[in-house]
Scaffold this motif. Structure first.
Motif, PDB file in Angstrom:
ATOM      1  N   LEU A 226     -59.906 -61.215 -72.147  1.00 12.48           N
ATOM      2  CA  LEU A 226     -60.317 -62.609 -72.191  1.00 12.48           C
ATOM      3  C   LEU A 226     -60.693 -63.077 -70.798  1.00 12.48           C
ATOM      4  O   LEU A 226     -59.932 -62.894 -69.840  1.00 12.48           O
ATOM      5  CB  LEU A 226     -59.170 -63.470 -72.747  1.00 12.48           C
ATOM      6  N   ASN A 227     -61.859 -63.685 -70.662  1.00 14.82           N
ATOM      7  CA  ASN A 227     -62.329 -64.230 -69.388  1.00 14.82           C
ATOM      8  C   ASN A 227     -62.163 -65.744 -69.408  1.00 14.82           C
ATOM      9  O   ASN A 227     -62.742 -66.433 -70.248  1.00 14.82           O
ATOM     10  CB  ASN A 227     -63.799 -63.856 -69.176  1.00 14.82           C
ATOM     11  N   THR A 228     -61.339 -66.275 -68.497  1.00 17.27           N
ATOM     12  CA  THR A 228     -61.063 -67.708 -68.442  1.00 17.27           C
ATOM     13  C   THR A 228     -61.227 -68.212 -67.012  1.00 17.27           C
ATOM     14  O   THR A 228     -61.378 -67.436 -66.069  1.00 17.27           O
ATOM     15  CB  THR A 228     -59.633 -68.018 -68.911  1.00 17.27           C
ATOM     16  N   LYS A 229     -61.162 -69.543 -66.832  1.00 14.86           N
ATOM     17  CA  LYS A 229     -61.233 -70.123 -65.499  1.00 14.86           C
ATOM     18  C   LYS A 229     -60.036 -69.703 -64.651  1.00 14.86           C
ATOM     19  O   LYS A 229     -60.109 -69.675 -63.424  1.00 14.86           O
ATOM     20  CB  LYS A 229     -61.282 -71.644 -65.596  1.00 14.86           C
ATOM     21  N   ALA A 230     -58.923 -69.399 -65.314  1.00 11.43           N
ATOM     22  CA  ALA A 230     -57.710 -69.002 -64.585  1.00 11.43           C
ATOM     23  C   ALA A 230     -57.707 -67.528 -64.235  1.00 11.43           C
ATOM     24  O   ALA A 230     -56.800 -67.057 -63.547  1.00 11.43           O
ATOM     25  CB  ALA A 230     -56.471 -69.340 -65.408  1.00 11.43           C
ATOM     26  N   GLY A 231     -58.719 -66.775 -64.677  1.00 11.13           N
ATOM     27  CA  GLY A 231     -58.773 -65.352 -64.411  1.00 11.13           C
ATOM     28  C   GLY A 231     -59.035 -64.584 -65.684  1.00 11.13           C
ATOM     29  O   GLY A 231     -59.230 -65.152 -66.762  1.00 11.13           O
ATOM     30  N   ALA A 232     -59.054 -63.276 -65.559  1.00  9.50           N
ATOM     31  CA  ALA A 232     -59.300 -62.398 -66.706  1.00  9.50           C
ATOM     32  C   ALA A 232     -57.982 -61.759 -67.138  1.00  9.50           C
ATOM     33  O   ALA A 232     -57.216 -61.263 -66.307  1.00  9.50           O
ATOM     34  CB  ALA A 232     -60.313 -61.322 -66.348  1.00  9.50           C
TER      35      ALA A 232
ATOM     36  N   TYR B  81     -54.114 -58.475 -65.468  1.00 10.55           N
ATOM     37  CA  TYR B  81     -54.676 -59.743 -64.981  1.00 10.55           C
ATOM     38  C   TYR B  81     -55.501 -59.481 -63.734  1.00 10.55           C
ATOM     39  O   TYR B  81     -55.131 -58.662 -62.886  1.00 10.55           O
ATOM     40  CB  TYR B  81     -53.544 -60.724 -64.662  1.00 10.55           C
ATOM     41  N   SER B  82     -56.632 -60.182 -63.623  1.00 12.43           N
ATOM     42  CA  SER B  82     -57.485 -60.052 -62.450  1.00 12.43           C
ATOM     43  C   SER B  82     -58.096 -61.406 -62.146  1.00 12.43           C
ATOM     44  O   SER B  82     -58.514 -62.135 -63.046  1.00 12.43           O
ATOM     45  CB  SER B  82     -58.601 -59.030 -62.708  1.00 12.43           C
ATOM     46  N   LYS B  83     -58.139 -61.757 -60.848  1.00 15.95           N
ATOM     47  CA  LYS B  83     -58.697 -63.052 -60.449  1.00 15.95           C
ATOM     48  C   LYS B  83     -59.109 -63.016 -58.996  1.00 15.95           C
ATOM     49  O   LYS B  83     -58.413 -62.448 -58.149  1.00 15.95           O
ATOM     50  CB  LYS B  83     -57.667 -64.175 -60.660  1.00 15.95           C
ATOM     51  N   SER B  84     -60.254 -63.636 -58.727  1.00 11.21           N
ATOM     52  CA  SER B  84     -60.715 -63.808 -57.354  1.00 11.21           C
ATOM     53  C   SER B  84     -60.957 -65.286 -57.126  1.00 11.21           C
ATOM     54  O   SER B  84     -61.693 -65.927 -57.880  1.00 11.21           O
ATOM     55  CB  SER B  84     -62.002 -63.019 -57.109  1.00 11.21           C
ATOM     56  N   ILE B  85     -60.311 -65.843 -56.085  1.00  8.20           N
ATOM     57  CA  ILE B  85     -60.477 -67.254 -55.728  1.00  8.20           C
ATOM     58  C   ILE B  85     -61.319 -67.291 -54.465  1.00  8.20           C
ATOM     59  O   ILE B  85     -60.823 -67.104 -53.354  1.00  8.20           O
ATOM     60  CB  ILE B  85     -59.114 -67.943 -55.505  1.00  8.20           C
TER      61      ILE B  85
ATOM     62  N   LEU C 251     -55.834 -56.544 -59.268  1.00  2.60           N
ATOM     63  CA  LEU C 251     -55.324 -56.150 -60.581  1.00  2.60           C
ATOM     64  C   LEU C 251     -53.808 -56.234 -60.580  1.00  2.60           C
ATOM     65  O   LEU C 251     -53.145 -55.723 -59.681  1.00  2.60           O
ATOM     66  CB  LEU C 251     -55.757 -54.729 -60.943  1.00  2.60           C
ATOM     67  N   ALA C 252     -53.288 -56.922 -61.561  1.00  6.07           N
ATOM     68  CA  ALA C 252     -51.849 -56.925 -61.783  1.00  6.07           C
ATOM     69  C   ALA C 252     -51.614 -56.468 -63.217  1.00  6.07           C
ATOM     70  O   ALA C 252     -52.261 -56.975 -64.139  1.00  6.07           O
ATOM     71  CB  ALA C 252     -51.271 -58.327 -61.571  1.00  6.07           C
ATOM     72  N   ALA C 253     -50.740 -55.524 -63.436  1.00 10.89           N
ATOM     73  CA  ALA C 253     -50.542 -54.969 -64.770  1.00 10.89           C
ATOM     74  C   ALA C 253     -49.069 -54.703 -65.016  1.00 10.89           C
ATOM     75  O   ALA C 253     -48.332 -54.315 -64.101  1.00 10.89           O
ATOM     76  CB  ALA C 253     -51.339 -53.680 -64.937  1.00 10.89           C
ATOM     77  N   TYR C 254     -48.663 -54.919 -66.261  1.00 10.15           N
ATOM     78  CA  TYR C 254     -47.284 -54.644 -66.663  1.00 10.15           C
ATOM     79  C   TYR C 254     -47.314 -53.949 -68.017  1.00 10.15           C
ATOM     80  O   TYR C 254     -48.095 -54.309 -68.900  1.00 10.15           O
ATOM     81  CB  TYR C 254     -46.473 -55.932 -66.770  1.00 10.15           C
TER      82      TYR C 254
END
Length: 870
Positions: free
Chosen positions: A417-423, A450-454, A463-466
Motif C-alpha cells: 500500500l502506498n500512502t502519504k505516510a509511506g509504503a 515499511y519504507s518512507k523518504s521525507i 526499509l524497516a521489516a518485521y
C-alpha cells in the motif's frame, strides 16, 4: 589569410555555426551560402573552385545502412533508400507505411489529418514515396546525415505511437552468435603460523555456452589445501531461454528460485519466470501514474527530489504519464503544469514503495517445479511453487503464492500500500509439514515492511521489516533441514531450532548540504527451540571537510546461545549444559586524505577501533593507482593491536586480458603470501578473445586491423591483434550504444564507423562489426609545376577512382589506403585542365613505427620527382 579555409572546413564539419556565419556575409541573398575566392592570396596562381562546399551534407542516391532516430530516440538500424527528387540538390529519403510504423509513427492519425477538409497534406500512398516527409506528416522533417550515417526524424508527439520511453521493439532484440564465455578466478595462498606452513588454493568458474537463443550455464568451484584435501562443488547447471511473447525466462536444470515472496530454494527441474528487464527502462520498478488536466497546450514538468524525471508538451484536456523512470523507493512526485498563457499549477503525488510494489496494470510471476537440491542434505522432496504479483492501481499491489512438496504445503497472501505516510506491505504465510517419525506440525508467519523518504528533512527510512513465525511454522528450506537431521539421528533442540522473529531497519538522515550524514541500522533475530538470540545495532556519522573525509560509528552486538551436547561429547546428546552470552561494543573513527590534487594522488587512510572484548587497535596506510591508464592499484598498511605490529601490502594490475594480484602480510608469529588471477575468455567463430571479468550479456567487437583501439570509455577493453574486443556489460533488451576510440590504434587504419547501437537478448554474445580501411597513411606536401601549393580543397583519387585524400592548407594531403607505388590524380574543379598527377612511392613499412610517413611530391602530367621526409 587562414580564416577562410578554416571557415570552409568548419562549414563542412559544423554547418550549424560556420555556415550561418558565411551566409550572413552575403546580405543580399538571405540563406544563401557563397565563398569568395578573392580571400585567397594572389600568389596562389591557380583559381580555387569552392562551389562544392556551398551545399552542406549533400547525399548521393543509393541505399545506406543507417541509424534511425525519431525525436532523438533511437528506433532501428536499417537500410535507407535515397532517391533524386526534382528541385532538390540532395537525394531524399524514401518511406512507406510499414517503415513509418516501425519507426513509431502512427499512420492512422496521419491519415486522419490528411482527410481533414482544410488539410493541404498529401495522402500517404500504399507504395513507397520519396521526398519531404512534412508533405505527408504535419510538422515532420527527415534529415539524412552523410557523416554519421543516420536518419533523424522529427515529428509532433501527437503523431507518435504511444510506446513508453526507452522502448525497443522485440523484433530488434539480437540473439547473438554461437559462442562460449568463461569467467575465471584463481587464488593461491601460502600461510605460515606457529612454525608450520600450509598451501591452499581456489578456482572458481562461471561458464556459458550459447547456441542461438539457448544458453547453457555452469558454475562451480574447486578448493584445495594441504590440510583438508580437495573439494569440488557445482552450484548451478541449467539451460536458459527467453520467451519474448510472455516477457519471461525459462530455466531447465539446477537453479535457484527468485525468492521474491517465498525463500529462495535450489531446485533440479524447470521454471518459467517473468523478466522485468524486457520492459522499457521507464516501466521498470514502481512509479505512480501522473494524471492531470491542461487548459491550453501546456508544458508538464515532473520532478522527484529535485531531479527532473520528464518534461513534455500536452494538448488541452486530460493527460496521463505512465512511463516515469523511478529514482528510488521514496520521494513525492512533484508535478508542474505550465499553461501557454503563463499560468502555473502545481501538485504532489505521494510516492513510497516497498520491493513488492508494482505499477498499475503490471504483473510479476514465477512457476517452478523440481526436486529440492540443498547442499549435503538427503531425503529432499519434490516441490512445486507458483507466485503472482499485480499492481491493481497506483496505491495497491496484491500478491500471493503456493508451495507444494512431498508432505508439505504453504500458501501466502499479501499486499503493498502506498500512502502519504509511506509504503507498507503485509503478507501472511500458512504452512503444514510432516517429518517422518514426528507428528505433523503447522504454523503461520507474518511479515510487515515499511519504507518512507521525507525529502524536506533529508530523512530516508530505506526499509524497516518485521517477521514473526509461530513455533509450528516450517519453510521449505527448514523442512529439508529437519528431515535431514532426523535421518542422521540429531533429535535435539539445536536440530529443530527455527527462526521465531526477526527485525531489520535502516535510517539515513542528511544534515543539510554541508552538515554530513547520520545513519543507523538495527537487526534482531531469535529462534524457537534453542533460545538463541542475535542483536546488532549500528549508528554513525560521516562528513567531509575540504579534502578530508571522516566518519565515526558505534556498533553493539549481542549473541546468546544454549550449549548443546553433540554426538561424541560426554553426557546425553542434545542435553542443555548452560547458556553463553557474548556482548561487544565497538567504536570506530576513520579518515581519508589525498596527498595532492591530481586524479592519481595517493590517499592516506587511518582508523582507530576500540572494543569492549579486545584491546584497542589502529591502522594507517596508503593506497592509490599508477601507470598511464590507472591500471595498477596498490595499498600498504601498518596495524598495531595488543602491542603487536603487523604489515600488509597488495597490488593488482588490470589489463585488457584480465587482472593479476599479489599480496603479502606479516605479523608476530605469522606470515602469508598470496597471488591470483581473474578474467574472462570468449570463444567464437573468429577464434578466442581474452577480456576482463565478464558480465552476463556481452558484445563482441570486430574491427579488423584496429589493434589497440579502446571500446567506449573502458580503459581495460581494447581491440586485440586479431581485431576483436569484448564489451563486458551490456544491458539486455535495451538499447546499448557501443563506441570505438581509435586512440592507441595504428595510424595506418581508419575506422569508417565508430559507434553502433544494439539491443541484445539476455546472456547473448552479440557481434558488432566496424568497417575499417587498412593501408599506408602518408602526409604529402604537394606542389604544382609552378611551385605553388596544390589548391586547397583539391580531391585525390587512386587508379580505381576511389577518393583517398583531400588537400588542406599549403597543399598538404593525408592519403590513406595506398600500399604500393601508385599514380594518383589530383582534381580541383570539373574543368579537364584543372587536374594533375602525382606518383606516390611507398616501400616496406616498419610496423612498429608510430610516426607519420611524410613525402614531398610535385604534381604534373609527367612523372614527378620524389623527396622523402621522415
Amino acid at each position: 589569410m587562414a580564416l577562410l579555409p578554416t571557415l570552409i572546413l568548419g562549414a563542412m564539419t559544423r554547418p550549424a555555426h560556420a555556415v550561418e556565419y558565411l551566409a550572413a556575409l552575403d546580405p543580399a541573398s538571405p540563406g544563401a551560402i557563397s565563398f569568395d575566392d578573392g580571400f585567397f592570396p594572389s600568389g596562389f596562381g591557380t583559381k580555387v573552385d569552392l562551389s562544392r562546399f556551398e551545399n552542406a551534407n549533400t547525399a548521393l542516391p543509393g541505399t545506406y545502412r543507417a541509424d534511425i532516430r525519431v525525436n532523438k530516440e533511437w528506433k532501428a538500424r536499417a537500410d535507407i533508400t535515397l532517391s533524386d527528387v526534382q528541385g532538390k540538390d540532395s537525394a531524399m529519403p524514401c518511406f512507406d507505411r510499414v517503415s513509418l510504423t516501425a519507426y513509431g509513427i502512427d499512420v492512422g492519425k496521419v491519415d486522419a489529418a490528411a482527410a481533414e477538409p482544410t488539410s493541404s497534406l498529401k495522402a500517404l500512398p500504399e507504395a513507397a514515396f520519396c521526398g519531404e516527409l512534412g508533405e505527408y506528416v504535419p510538422g515532420a522533417e527527415a534529415i539524412f546525415d552523410v557523416a554519421s550515417q543516420s536518419l533523424d526524424i522529427t515529428v509532433p508527439q501527437l503523431y507518435e505511437l504511444a510506446n513508453a520511453k526507452g522502448y525497443v521493439d522485440p523484433k530488434y532484440w539480437d540473439e547473438g552468435v554461437n559462442a562460449g564465455a568463461i569467467n575465471y578466478n584463481a587464488n593461491l595462498y601460502q600461510n605460515s603460523f606457529g612454525g608450520r606452513s600450509r598451501l591452499s588454493g581456489y578456482v572458481g568458474v562461471d561458464a556459458t555456452a550459447n547456441f542461438g537463443s539457448w544458453h547453457l550455464i555452469h558454475r562451480s568451484s574447486f578448493n584445495w589445501s594441504e590440510h583438508n584435501g580437495r573439494d569440488y562443488k557445482t552450484t548451478a547447471n541449467y539451460l536458459q531461454h527467453d520467451v519474448p511473447k510472455l516477457m519471461s525466462q525459462v530455466y531447465v536444470g539446477d537453479f535457484y528460485t527468485t525468492g521474491n515472496l517465498f525463500d529462495s530454494v535450489n531446485l533440479r527441474g524447470a521454471s518459467l519466470v517473468s523478466d522485468d528487464r524486457m520492459l522499457p527502462q521507464s516501466l521498470r520498478g514502481y512509479a505512480p501514474v501522473v494524471r492531470g488536466i491542461a487548459e491550453t497546450n501546456a508544458r508538464v514538468v515532473i520532478r522527484q527530489r529535485g531531479a527532473l524525471l520528464r518534461e513534455l508538451t500536452v494538448a488541452p484536456g486530460p493527460f496521463e504519464v505512465n512511463d516515469l523512470y523511478p529514482t528510488g523507493y521514496g520521494g513525492d512526485i512533484e508535478v508542474e503544469v505550465l499553461e501557454a498563457d503563463g499560468r502555473s499549477k502545481r501538485f504532489n503525488i505521494p510516492f513510497s514503495a516497498t520491493p513488492q510494489s508494482l505499477r498499475a496494470g503490471q504483473s510479476r510471476w514465477e512457476v517452478a517445479a523440481g526436486k529440492v537440491m540443498e547442499d549435503r542434505r538427503k531425503n529432499t522432496p519434490l516441490a512445486a511453487q507458483g507466485t503472482y504479483q499485480r499492481g491493481l492501481n497506483d496505491t495497491v499491489t496484491a500478491y500471493g503464492g503456493v508451495t507444494l512438496a512431498t508432505g508439505y504445503g504453504a500458501a501466502l497472501v499479501g499486499g503493498a500500500l502506498n500512502t502519504k505516510a509511506g509504503a507498507f506491505s503485509l503478507d501472511v504465510t500458512g504452512a503444514k509439514a510432516k517429518v517422518r517419525g514426528k507428528r505433523a506440525q503447522s504454523g503461520v508467519s507474518v511479515r510487515v515492511a515499511y519504507s518512507k523518504s521525507i525529502v524536506d528533512t533529508g530523512t530516508n527510512f530505506s526499509l524497516a521489516a518485521y517477521r514473526y513465525s509461530t513455533e509450528g511454522f516450517v519453510g521449505l528450506n527448514d523442512l529439508t533441514y529437519l528431515r535431514n537431521a532426523t535421518k542422521l539421528g540429531e533429535d535435539s533442540p539445536l536440530a529443530f531450532g527455527r527462526t521465531r522473529s526477526q527485525f531489520t531497519a535502516n535510517v539515513y538522515q542528511q544534515l543539510g548540504s554541508k552538515g554530513g550524514q547520520v545513519f543507523a541500522s538495527a537487526a534482531r533475530r531469535d529462534y524457537w527451540g534453542d533460545q538463541r538470540k542475535q542483536v546488532d545495532f549500528t549508528v554513525g556519522y560521516s562528513n567531509q571537510w575540504k579534502s578530508l573525509s571522516y566518519s565515526l560509528s558505534a556498533q553493539r552486538t549481542l549473541e546468546t546461545a544454549n550449549n548443546i551436547r553433540l554426538p561424541g561429547q560426554p553426557g546425553g546428546v542434545g542435553e542443555n549444559t548452560g547458556r553463553t552470552s557474548h556482548r561487544d561494543t565497538r567504536f570506530l573513527v576513520s579518515a581519508s586524505l589525498p596527498l595532492g590534487s591530481s586524479d592519481r594522488a595517493p590517499n592516506v587512510n587511518a582508523w582507530i577501533e576500540r572494543s569492549t572484548l579486545a584491546p584497542a587497535s589502529a591502522q594507517v596506510g596508503i593506497s592509490g593507482t599508477a601507470l598511464e591508464d590507472g591500471q595498477l592499484n596498490y595499498n600498504a598498511n601498518f596495524s598495531r593491536s595488543s602491542g603487536n605490529t603487523s604489515f600488509s601490502a597488495s597490488a593488482q594490475y588490470n589489463a585488457s586480458h584480465g587482472s593479476i594480484n599479489a599480496g603479502y602480510s606479516q605479523g608476530r608469529g605469522y606470515k602469508q603470501v598470496n597471488a591470483g588471477i581473474t578474467g574472462g575468455l570468449v570463444l567464437h567463430g573468429g577464434g578466442h578473445t581474452w577480456a576482463p571479468t565478464l558480465g552476463e550479456t556481452l558484445g563482441l567487437v570486430h574491427a579488423p586491423g584496429a589493434e589497440g583501439a579502446r571500446v567506449g570509455g573502458n580503459r581495460r577493453s581494447r581491440v586485440d591483434s586479431n581485431g576483436y574486443a569484448v564489451v563486458t556489460n551490456l544491458v539486455p533488451y535495451q538499447l546499448n550504444r557501443v563506441s570505438l576510440d581509435p586512440k592507441g590504434s595504428s595510424l595506418d587504419v581508419e575506422l569508417q564507423e565508430t559507434s553502433k547501437n544494439i539491443a541484445p537478448r539476455a546472456r547473448s554474445v552479440v557481434r558488432l562489426d566496424y568497417k575499417t580501411i587498412s593501408g599506408r597513411t602518408v602526409l604529402v606536401d604537394g606542389t604544382l609545376q609552378s611551385g605553388d601549393p596544390i589548391p586547397f580543397g583539391a580531391e585525390v583519387y587512386d587508379a580505381e577512382g576511389n577518393l583517398v585524400g583531400m588537400a588542406g592548407q599549403g597543399g598538404q594531403i593525408i592519403i590513406r589506403g595506398v600500399d604500393k607505388p601508385s599514380e594518383l590524380t589530383v582534381r580541383w574543379s570539373d574543368k579537364p585542365d584543372d587536374s594533375c598527377k602525382i606518383q606516390l612511392n611507398v616501400g616496406p613499412r616498419d610496423t612498429k613505427s608510430t610516426s607519420l610517413e611524410r613525402q614531398s611530391l610535385s604534381c604534373s602530367a609527367s612523372a614527378p620527382a620524389v623527396s622523402n621526409l621522415h
